[in-house]
Every structure is written in structure tokens, then in C-alpha cells.
Scaffold this motif. Structure first.
Motif, PDB file in Angstrom:
ATOM      1  N   VAL A 158      61.914  18.766  27.955  1.00 56.16           N
ATOM      2  CA  VAL A 158      62.470  19.838  28.778  1.00 56.16           C
ATOM      3  C   VAL A 158      61.590  21.084  28.678  1.00 56.16           C
ATOM      4  N   GLN A 162      59.603  22.849  31.783  1.00 59.14           N
ATOM      5  CA  GLN A 162      59.755  24.265  32.106  1.00 59.14           C
ATOM      6  C   GLN A 162      58.414  24.990  32.017  1.00 59.14           C
ATOM      7  N   GLU A 165      56.292  24.049  35.040  1.00 65.23           N
ATOM      8  CA  GLU A 165      56.789  24.751  36.226  1.00 65.23           C
ATOM      9  C   GLU A 165      56.372  26.215  36.194  1.00 65.23           C
ATOM     10  N   LEU A 166      56.426  26.838  35.034  1.00 64.62           N
ATOM     11  CA  LEU A 166      56.035  28.237  34.870  1.00 64.62           C
ATOM     12  C   LEU A 166      54.554  28.399  35.163  1.00 64.62           C
TER      13      LEU A 166
END
Length: 175
Positions: A158, A162, A165-166
Motif C-alpha cells: 500500500v 501511494q 502515485e505521488l
């Protein structure tokens, strides 16, 4: 089995009871020897499986994000399932042995009320620690270890998702 003092009724099959007692002692001795001799190997295997699960999960995420060919994703998935199966099999075998030893201890405590002092009850009164398989004293190898390892790998996955994606949104905003 019958209560002691009843005439003409056998108390217990002492041969079978002694055989069960020897098997119980052998199982505990095996556990101690495995902890001493194979503890570092269990530690390295569990750590290697954890690193493998995290690495393969990260590889799957990166392959998915980069939209590469599906054969690489299939091979990574198969390898991840193999590593998960290896860890699950090790943890299940150790947990199964510990559960059987616990059931034998409960059986002996029930039998203890039926036996008269002496005879075959001497070795069943030996106090024993609960059976466990240790990875060099750092942690016990059992099914909760498998659950915690998979949970930690999912948590890392996870975080990787994240973070990727950042990075992607910051890269797109710079252009």
C-alpha cells in the motif's frame, strides 16, 4: 478406563499409555533440537520469505504501473505464490505439531484423574513448557507469523502504491 478400586475391570492399557508418553517426550525433545540446530535456518527462511514477498509484490506493482507484457506479471505472480506457499507450509507444520502436543497434554490431564499414583502416571506428571518452534529465539514459527508477514507485506505494498502515485502526479505536474 475405569476408576481405580473397581474390581475385575482394567485400569488402562499401560503399554499404550507409556507409548503415548514416550511420543510426547520425543516431540518435545525434537522441538528443542530443532530450535537449537535449525533456529538460525528458520530465522533466515522466514526473513527471506518476507523479503521475497515484499520484493515480488513491489515488482508486480511496478509491472502493473508500467503496463509491460503480461508474461512477466504471470511469472512474478507464480513466484509470489510459491514463496507464500513455502512460508505457509513451514508455519502450518510447526503450528500443527504444537496443537497436537497441546491436545496430548489435555488428554494426559484427563487421564491423570483416573490413574492411581505410581504405575504409569509418573512421566505424565512431568511439567513441560508449551511446545513451540523458535527461529533462533527471535520469534515463534506458527500460523500467526504467516498472517503477520502477509499483513506487513500488504502494508508495504500500500505504501509503494501511494508513493508511486505521488511520484507520478508530481512528475506530471512538473511537465
Amino acid at each position: 478406563m475405569t476408576w481405580p478400586g473397581l474390581s475385575a475391570a482394567p485400569l488402562a492399557a499401560f503399554g499404550e499409555l507409556r507409548r503415548l508418553q514416550r511420543a510426547r517426550l520425543a516431540l518435545h525433545r525434537c522441538s528443542l533440537l530443532c530450535g537449537r540446530h535449525f533456529g538460525p535456518a528458520l530465522l533466515l527462511a522466514a526473513a527471506g520469505n518476507f523479503v521475497g514477498i515484499v520484493s515480488l509484490s513491489y515488482g508486480l506493482v511496478m509491472v502493473r504501473v508500467s503496463r509491460q507484457s503480461s508474461p512477466s506479471m504471470a511469472w512474478l505472480s507464480i513466484w509470489l505464490l510459491f514463496v507464500l506457499g513455502n512460508l505457509l507450509l513451514t508455519c502450518w507444520a510447526c503450528s500443527s505439531a504444537a496443537n497436537r502436543a497441546t491436545r496430548v497434554a489435555v488428554l494426559f490431564s484427563k487421564i491423570q484423574t483416573l490413574l492411581r499414583p505410581g504405575d504409569a502416571s509418573d512421566t505424565s506428571r512431568l511439567e513441560m513448557d508449551p511446545l513451540h518452534f523458535s527461529a533462533a529465539g527471535f520469534f515463534d514459527v506458527n500460523l500467526p507469523l504467516f498472517v503477520s508477514t502477509v499483513s506487513a507485506a500488504v502494508a508495504y505494498m500500500v505504501v509503494f502504491l501511494q508513493f508511486s502515485e505521488l511520484q507520478r502526479t508530481s512528475y506530471n505536474s512538473k511537465m
